[in-house]
Motif scaffolding. Structure first.
Motif, PDB file in Angstrom:
ATOM      1  N   ASN A 161      -5.011  81.204  28.251  1.00 49.38           N
ATOM      2  CA  ASN A 161      -4.941  79.783  27.912  1.00 49.38           C
ATOM      3  C   ASN A 161      -3.580  79.153  28.225  1.00 49.38           C
ATOM      4  O   ASN A 161      -3.372  77.974  27.962  1.00 49.38           O
ATOM      5  CB  ASN A 161      -5.280  79.571  26.427  1.00 49.38           C
ATOM      6  N   ILE A 162      -2.670  79.922  28.795  1.00 43.23           N
ATOM      7  CA  ILE A 162      -1.328  79.441  29.133  1.00 43.23           C
ATOM      8  C   ILE A 162      -1.148  79.534  30.645  1.00 43.23           C
ATOM      9  O   ILE A 162      -1.491  80.543  31.256  1.00 43.23           O
ATOM     10  CB  ILE A 162      -0.234  80.300  28.456  1.00 43.23           C
ATOM     11  N   SER A 163      -0.576  78.495  31.245  1.00 40.21           N
ATOM     12  CA  SER A 163      -0.308  78.496  32.687  1.00 40.21           C
ATOM     13  C   SER A 163       1.187  78.420  32.938  1.00 40.21           C
ATOM     14  O   SER A 163       1.919  77.753  32.193  1.00 40.21           O
ATOM     15  CB  SER A 163      -0.967  77.291  33.356  1.00 40.21           C
ATOM     16  N   LEU A 164       1.614  79.072  34.000  1.00 45.04           N
ATOM     17  CA  LEU A 164       2.999  78.913  34.433  1.00 45.04           C
ATOM     18  C   LEU A 164       3.112  77.557  35.103  1.00 45.04           C
ATOM     19  O   LEU A 164       2.378  77.260  36.044  1.00 45.04           O
ATOM     20  CB  LEU A 164       3.393  80.031  35.398  1.00 45.04           C
ATOM     21  N   HIS A 165       3.986  76.730  34.610  1.00 45.75           N
ATOM     22  CA  HIS A 165       4.189  75.393  35.172  1.00 45.75           C
ATOM     23  C   HIS A 165       5.258  75.422  36.256  1.00 45.75           C
ATOM     24  O   HIS A 165       5.056  74.910  37.354  1.00 45.75           O
ATOM     25  CB  HIS A 165       4.600  74.410  34.073  1.00 45.75           C
ATOM     26  N   SER A 166       6.421  76.039  35.940  1.00 38.56           N
ATOM     27  CA  SER A 166       7.509  76.051  36.916  1.00 38.56           C
ATOM     28  C   SER A 166       8.536  77.119  36.573  1.00 38.56           C
ATOM     29  O   SER A 166       8.623  77.585  35.435  1.00 38.56           O
ATOM     30  CB  SER A 166       8.192  74.686  36.980  1.00 38.56           C
ATOM     31  N   LEU A 167       9.297  77.479  37.588  1.00 42.82           N
ATOM     32  CA  LEU A 167      10.448  78.357  37.446  1.00 42.82           C
ATOM     33  C   LEU A 167      11.619  77.716  38.161  1.00 42.82           C
ATOM     34  O   LEU A 167      11.445  77.083  39.213  1.00 42.82           O
ATOM     35  CB  LEU A 167      10.198  79.720  38.099  1.00 42.82           C
TER      36      LEU A 167
END
Length: 149
Positions: free
Chosen positions: A126-132
């Motif tokens: 349910n969690i997505s990586l948005h940015s690094l």
């Protein structure tokens, strides 16, 4: 409920060399890297859940990033294993140094792609990586955005 982005910051020291590069970075050198990891999700709305109101516990995010990146890369030297640097790597390892051999030129750009792939595999569904954001020096950094990929 609204989607929320949360960010956790990390730092680690690492060395690298860019084989075949035409500038100073062809030499083995190091950086004090700073890594910002931003994930996106909906806060838990179950009032009985121990993590009610959180997108993800910062401690859980920290565990993922430390295990996949910080603990491995901190105070290591990173070389492209497809270059003659593998000979230097073998000698350093023989002398007790921490070395990471990767399939890419260890630039900030390529490292941030590698880090994104590692983190995505470990995040809850349910969690997505948005940015690094991987900062190599005070004025130089590479960014990875899910929306670009």
């Amino acid at each position: 409920m609204s989607k929320i982005r949360i960010t956790k910051q990390f730092s680690f020291e690492a060395g690298h060399a860019l084989y075949g590069y035409d500038g100073k970075c062809r030499n083995v050198h190091g950086h004090s890297y700073k890594l910002n990891v931003t994930v996106i999700g909906k806060p838990i709305d179950d009032k009985d859940h121990v993590k009610y109101g959180m997108v993800i516990d910062f401690g859980d995010l920290k565990k993922i990033v430390k295990e996949e990146i910080v603990d491995k890369f901190d105070h290591a030297t990173v070389f492209n294993k497809n270059t003659p640097h593998r000979e230097l790597a073998a000698e350093l390892e023989k002398r007790g140094h921490s070395v990471i051999l990767v399939d890419y030129q260890p630039t900030s750009e390529q490292m941030v792609i590698d880090f994104a792939e590692k983190i995505i595999k470990r995040l809850p569904k349910n969690i997505s990586l948005h940015s690094l954001k991987l900062q190599e020096t005070e004025t130089s950094f590479a960014e990875w955005y899910a929306s670009d990929n």
